[in-house]
Design a protein around this motif. Structure first.
Motif, PDB file in Angstrom:
ATOM      1  N   ASN A  63       0.825  -1.220   0.000  1.00  0.00           N
ATOM      2  CA  ASN A  63       0.000   0.000   0.000  1.00  0.00           C
ATOM      3  C   ASN A  63       0.854   1.262   0.000  1.00  0.00           C
ATOM      4  OD1 ASN A  63      -2.506  -1.356   0.027  1.00  0.00           O
ATOM      5  ND2 ASN A  63      -2.340  -1.676   2.246  1.00  0.00           N
ATOM      6  N   ASP A  64       2.123   1.124   0.367  1.00  0.00           N
ATOM      7  CA  ASP A  64       3.028   2.267   0.382  1.00  0.00           C
ATOM      8  C   ASP A  64       3.847   2.379  -0.908  1.00  0.00           C
ATOM      9  OD1 ASP A  64       2.255   2.890   3.018  1.00  0.00           O
ATOM     10  OD2 ASP A  64       3.712   1.447   3.824  1.00  0.00           O
ATOM     11  N   THR A  66       4.150   2.289  -5.284  1.00  0.00           N
ATOM     12  CA  THR A  66       3.383   2.790  -6.422  1.00  0.00           C
ATOM     13  C   THR A  66       3.800   2.073  -7.706  1.00  0.00           C
ATOM     14  OG1 THR A  66       4.981   4.570  -6.857  1.00  0.00           O
ATOM     15  CG2 THR A  66       3.119   5.081  -5.402  1.00  0.00           C
ATOM     16  N   HIS A  67       2.860   2.079  -8.657  1.00  0.00           N
ATOM     17  CA  HIS A  67       3.164   1.654 -10.019  1.00  0.00           C
ATOM     18  C   HIS A  67       2.603   2.704 -10.970  1.00  0.00           C
ATOM     19  CE1 HIS A  67      -0.982   0.449 -10.147  1.00  0.00           C
ATOM     20  NE2 HIS A  67      -0.832  -0.703  -9.510  1.00  0.00           N
ATOM     21  N   TYR A  69      -0.126   3.287 -12.260  1.00  0.00           N
ATOM     22  CA  TYR A  69      -1.497   3.762 -12.078  1.00  0.00           C
ATOM     23  C   TYR A  69      -1.823   4.157 -10.651  1.00  0.00           C
ATOM     24  CZ  TYR A  69      -1.668   1.548 -16.631  1.00  0.00           C
ATOM     25  OH  TYR A  69      -1.399   1.184 -17.940  1.00  0.00           O
ATOM     26  N   GLY A  70      -0.801   4.230  -9.796  1.00  0.00           N
ATOM     27  CA  GLY A  70      -1.059   4.657  -8.429  1.00  0.00           C
ATOM     28  C   GLY A  70      -0.587   3.640  -7.410  1.00  0.00           C
ATOM     29  N   VAL A  71      -1.377   3.454  -6.359  1.00  0.00           N
ATOM     30  CA  VAL A  71      -1.018   2.551  -5.267  1.00  0.00           C
ATOM     31  C   VAL A  71      -0.946   1.119  -5.778  1.00  0.00           C
ATOM     32  CG1 VAL A  71      -1.722   1.668  -3.006  1.00  0.00           C
ATOM     33  CG2 VAL A  71      -2.044   4.086  -3.562  1.00  0.00           C
ATOM     34  N   ALA A  72       0.063   0.380  -5.308  1.00  0.00           N
ATOM     35  CA  ALA A  72       0.358  -0.957  -5.837  1.00  0.00           C
ATOM     36  C   ALA A  72      -0.316  -2.083  -5.067  1.00  0.00           C
ATOM     37  CB  ALA A  72       1.866  -1.179  -5.849  1.00  0.00           C
ATOM     38  N   SER A 103       1.671  -2.105 -15.493  1.00  0.00           N
ATOM     39  CA  SER A 103       1.836  -1.408 -14.216  1.00  0.00           C
ATOM     40  C   SER A 103       3.293  -1.223 -13.812  1.00  0.00           C
ATOM     41  CB  SER A 103       1.113  -2.183 -13.098  1.00  0.00           C
ATOM     42  OG  SER A 103      -0.271  -2.262 -13.336  1.00  0.00           O
ATOM     43  N   PHE A 111       8.882   1.682 -11.297  1.00  0.00           N
ATOM     44  CA  PHE A 111       8.383   2.294 -10.071  1.00  0.00           C
ATOM     45  C   PHE A 111       8.841   1.472  -8.865  1.00  0.00           C
ATOM     46  CE2 PHE A 111       5.718   2.620 -13.769  1.00  0.00           C
ATOM     47  CZ  PHE A 111       5.496   3.977 -13.896  1.00  0.00           C
TER      48      PHE A 111
END
Length: 224
Positions: A63-64, A66-67, A69-72, A103, A111
């Motif tokens: 949750n901390d 990223t990829h 599109y945002g949170v992984a 992603s 990322f």
């Protein structure tokens, strides 16, 4: 025989050019850190710190990360799907590989989640007892190529040991599957994985960029 030597010489030229470009880039080797002993305290501290820092499949740390599109938070489920079904995928637009490529290596960018996924992907590849999809080798190689080119965030120091060891272990994963039949994508992906495992990132990039058109040009010596 003349054609063979011409192709061999042309491939040697291309690989030499890629290696020269890699040396001029000036980045230190991507190989795993060298230590005096596998069982020594330095190696154990690096190993324990690296393994503790990188999130496993069941860790909340995704949750901390990223990829593209945002949170992984969705990446662990995709990696679990790989572990359950690692075999070759006829449709490369199908999940989970389509989502992982999009992603984690999006148009050549990587990322934090990309780095965290590499050890898990390599572990699945090495543990699989049957043929696997070529992306098990191509995606980690592509992530390392992008990292080396500065197309993503810096690799966290706490992750360096685990990440670099996973890249080095690609060579072992390739060897495990060496007796299986390989199509051309698998052959090129395996060769690229071997190249990044040994620190030849420029060569790996050249291999991943080879396609039927480039191979035909090499074979026909169709260069200015």
């Amino acid at each position: 025989m003349t054609l063979f030597f011409r192709v061999r010489d042309r491939l040697s030229q291309l690989l030499a050019r890629a290696e020269r470009a890699e040396r001029f880039a000036g980045e230190p080797s991507t190989a795993a850190p060298r230590v005096e002993s596998e069982d020594g305290p330095t190696e154990m501290r690096a190993r324990d710190a690296g393994q503790a820092a990188m999130p496993g499949l069941d860790a909340p740390g995704w949750n901390d990360l990223t990829h593209a599109y945002g949170v992984a938070a969705d990446i662990p489920d995709k990696l679990r799907a790989l572990a359950l079904s690692p075999g070759p995928t006829p449709d490369q637009d199908a999940e989970p590989w389509s989502g992982l490529w999009s992603s984690l290596c999006h148009q050549g960018d990587v990322f934090t989640a990309s780095y965290a996924a590499v050890p898990i992907i390599v572990e699945i590849a090495g543990a699989a007892a049957r043929p696997i999809d070529f992306s098990f080798f191509a995606l980690p190689a592509a992530i390392e190529i992008a990292r080396h080119a500065g197309r993503g965030p810096d690799l966290p120091d706490a992750w360096a040991w685990a990440y670099h060891r996973a890249i080095a272990q690609l060579a072992e994963a390739v060897s495990r599957h060496r007796e299986e039949p390989w199509d051309q994508p698998m052959l090129l992906a395996a060769a690229a994985a071997q190249a990044v495992a040994k620190g030849h990132v420029g060569v790996a990039e050249a291999l991943l960029n080879l396609d039927d058109d480039w191979i035909a040009k090499i074979n026909s010596d169709a260069f200015d």
